[in-house]
Enzyme design. Structure first.
Site, PDB file in Angstrom:
ATOM      1  N   ASP A  26      47.540  75.795  65.589  1.00  0.00           N
ATOM      2  CA  ASP A  26      47.443  77.036  64.799  1.00  0.00           C
ATOM      3  C   ASP A  26      48.824  77.698  64.764  1.00  0.00           C
ATOM      4  O   ASP A  26      49.188  78.482  65.639  1.00  0.00           O
ATOM      5  CB  ASP A  26      46.414  77.969  65.444  1.00  0.00           C
ATOM      6  CG  ASP A  26      46.128  79.203  64.598  1.00  0.00           C
ATOM      7  OD1 ASP A  26      47.010  79.593  63.809  1.00  0.00           O
ATOM      8  OD2 ASP A  26      45.040  79.779  64.748  1.00  0.00           O
ATOM      9  N   GLU A 120      46.045  85.745  75.069  1.00  0.00           N
ATOM     10  CA  GLU A 120      45.436  85.422  73.765  1.00  0.00           C
ATOM     11  C   GLU A 120      43.942  85.384  74.019  1.00  0.00           C
ATOM     12  O   GLU A 120      43.373  84.362  74.396  1.00  0.00           O
ATOM     13  CB  GLU A 120      45.968  84.095  73.238  1.00  0.00           C
ATOM     14  CG  GLU A 120      45.688  83.882  71.751  1.00  0.00           C
ATOM     15  CD  GLU A 120      44.315  83.321  71.469  1.00  0.00           C
ATOM     16  OE1 GLU A 120      43.327  84.098  71.540  1.00  0.00           O
ATOM     17  OE2 GLU A 120      44.218  82.128  71.179  1.00  0.00           O
ATOM     18  N   GLU A 129      33.172  86.078  72.403  1.00  0.00           N
ATOM     19  CA  GLU A 129      33.610  85.486  73.674  1.00  0.00           C
ATOM     20  C   GLU A 129      33.827  86.554  74.739  1.00  0.00           C
ATOM     21  O   GLU A 129      33.769  86.278  75.927  1.00  0.00           O
ATOM     22  CB  GLU A 129      34.888  84.639  73.550  1.00  0.00           C
ATOM     23  CG  GLU A 129      34.719  83.381  72.708  1.00  0.00           C
ATOM     24  CD  GLU A 129      36.015  82.615  72.576  1.00  0.00           C
ATOM     25  OE1 GLU A 129      37.067  83.107  73.038  1.00  0.00           O
ATOM     26  OE2 GLU A 129      35.975  81.508  72.028  1.00  0.00           O
ATOM     27  N   HIS A 275      42.822  79.252  63.086  1.00  0.00           N
ATOM     28  CA  HIS A 275      41.598  78.599  63.556  1.00  0.00           C
ATOM     29  C   HIS A 275      40.440  79.582  63.637  1.00  0.00           C
ATOM     30  O   HIS A 275      39.285  79.170  63.741  1.00  0.00           O
ATOM     31  CB  HIS A 275      41.830  77.925  64.916  1.00  0.00           C
ATOM     32  CG  HIS A 275      41.893  78.851  66.075  1.00  0.00           C
ATOM     33  ND1 HIS A 275      43.003  79.601  66.391  1.00  0.00           N
ATOM     34  CD2 HIS A 275      40.963  79.180  67.018  1.00  0.00           C
ATOM     35  CE1 HIS A 275      42.766  80.320  67.460  1.00  0.00           C
ATOM     36  NE2 HIS A 275      41.537  80.098  67.877  1.00  0.00           N
TER      37      HIS A 275
END
Length: 346
Positions: A26, A120, A129, A275
């Protein structure tokens, strides 16, 4: 509170190298972090850094390349072993220390504080998440007063859109109409967010911010729920088929004119594909709209009570006549045209 089994499944998922292949390929993601770190060396030179959820360790290596004195790279999954190999491969084993642990359990030598936290942590539609919770815990536990967060802010945007891949694509499949198939497909897709690429031309109205997150100040409880009620005028005639969500992350900048050289990781349809793609909330039935026609909706994003790394998204179609419009409003309703004209004349 998530169970130990849920936690283990979450961390084990990051041992899948295909996941990291997507991230390492990415370019917008990687270059945003590289430019933000190496373009702001003053934040890193001779400083102590923590990389939360370091994965393969690429961000930690960027920090070492920016002359960080010490980088504590924290990784809860067994990928920590691979990260050690990559750190050694790049000759930074004397700078980068891989800590195989959940950040919540980490204890640094002499309880020292770090100058910068890099991570990240973003998932689909930013918060899927739920890794941001761990980053905020690391901030409260390890960051010096006045220290830097990379990134430091994030925004989720939403706009009405068409979704040709779920609608018009099925009008003709090698000369056969598949509208009945498309109808059932959309019904299935409308029960959960769809991750796909949406083109800029398929946005029907201007975006509005669903939420703005300040990583310096916000707490995990501030992330539990977001909601917006909005009206926007269609920019063009077309099929209103859902809502498109994306996010952007902003990094600190040493520039005197902060906005001039600020690095932004942008996942909008107007930017290079990442992504993360975009997230679509799909309507089971399209609604034809004309240019200027008001599109009214309510969108809520609420943390799941059983799986706190997940969010439930709910969209409600609203009657434009029954809700307040922003001022000025871009729709063609008479009251909005008059208010806009009045504001422009004054």
């Amino acid at each position: 509170m998530e169970t130990e089994e849920v936690q283990n499944n979450y961390f084990n998922s990051y041992e899948d190298l295909e996941v990291h292949t997507l991230m390492l390929e990415d370019e917008p993601r990687n270059l945003a972090y590289k430019k933000a770190i190496l373009g702001n060396k003053c934040y890193f030179k001779d400083k102590i850094v923590m990389d939360v959820g370091c994965g393969t360790g690429i961000l930690s290596v960027f920090c070492a390349q920016a002359d960080a004195k010490k980088v504590y790279a924290v990784e809860a999954s067994n990928l920590a072993n691979l990260a050690r190999e990559i750190v050694k491969e790049n000759g930074f084993e004397n700078v980068i220390e891989i800590i195989h642990s959940k950040v919540e359990d980490v204890i640094l030598p002499n309880n020292i504080k770090v100058d910068v936290i890099v991570s990240e942590w973003m998932g689909f539609y930013l918060l899927h998440e739920g890794m941001l919770d761990s980053v905020l815990i690391a901030r409260d536990k390890f960051l010096k007063e006045g220290g830097e967060m990379f990134p430091e802010t994030a925004v989720i945007y939403v706009a009405p859109c068409s979704i040709p891949s779920l609608y018009s694509k099925w009008n003709n499949v090698h000369g056969v109409s598949m509208s009945a198939f498309a109808k059932h497909l959309r019904k299935n897709k409308s029960t959960k967010p769809e991750i796909l690429n949406i083109e800029q031309k398929d946005l029907l109205g201007d975006e509005v911010a669903l939420c703005w997150i300040n990583l310096r100040e916000d707490n995990a409880s501030d992330l539990n729920e977001f909601s917006i009620q909005h009206v926007v005028g269609a920019k063009k005639s077309g099929s209103y088929e859902g809502l498109c969500l994306w996010f952007e992350c902003n990094f600190p900048s040493m520039s005197e004119t902060k906005d001039e050289n600020r690095i932004i990781l942008d996942t909008s349809p107007n930017s290079l594909a990442t992504h993360w793609k975009q997230t679509a909330i799909v309507l089971p039935h399209e609604v034809e709209v004309e240019e200027g026609e008001p599109i009214a909706f309510q969108l809520s994003m609420k943390r799941d009570t059983e799986h706190n790394r997940r969010y439930n998204l709910q969209m409600t179609l609203l009657d434009p006549e029954a809700v307040d419009h922003p001022q000025p409003c871009s729709c063609h309703m008479t009251k909005c045209i008059l208010i806009k004209a009045f504001m422009e004349s004054h």
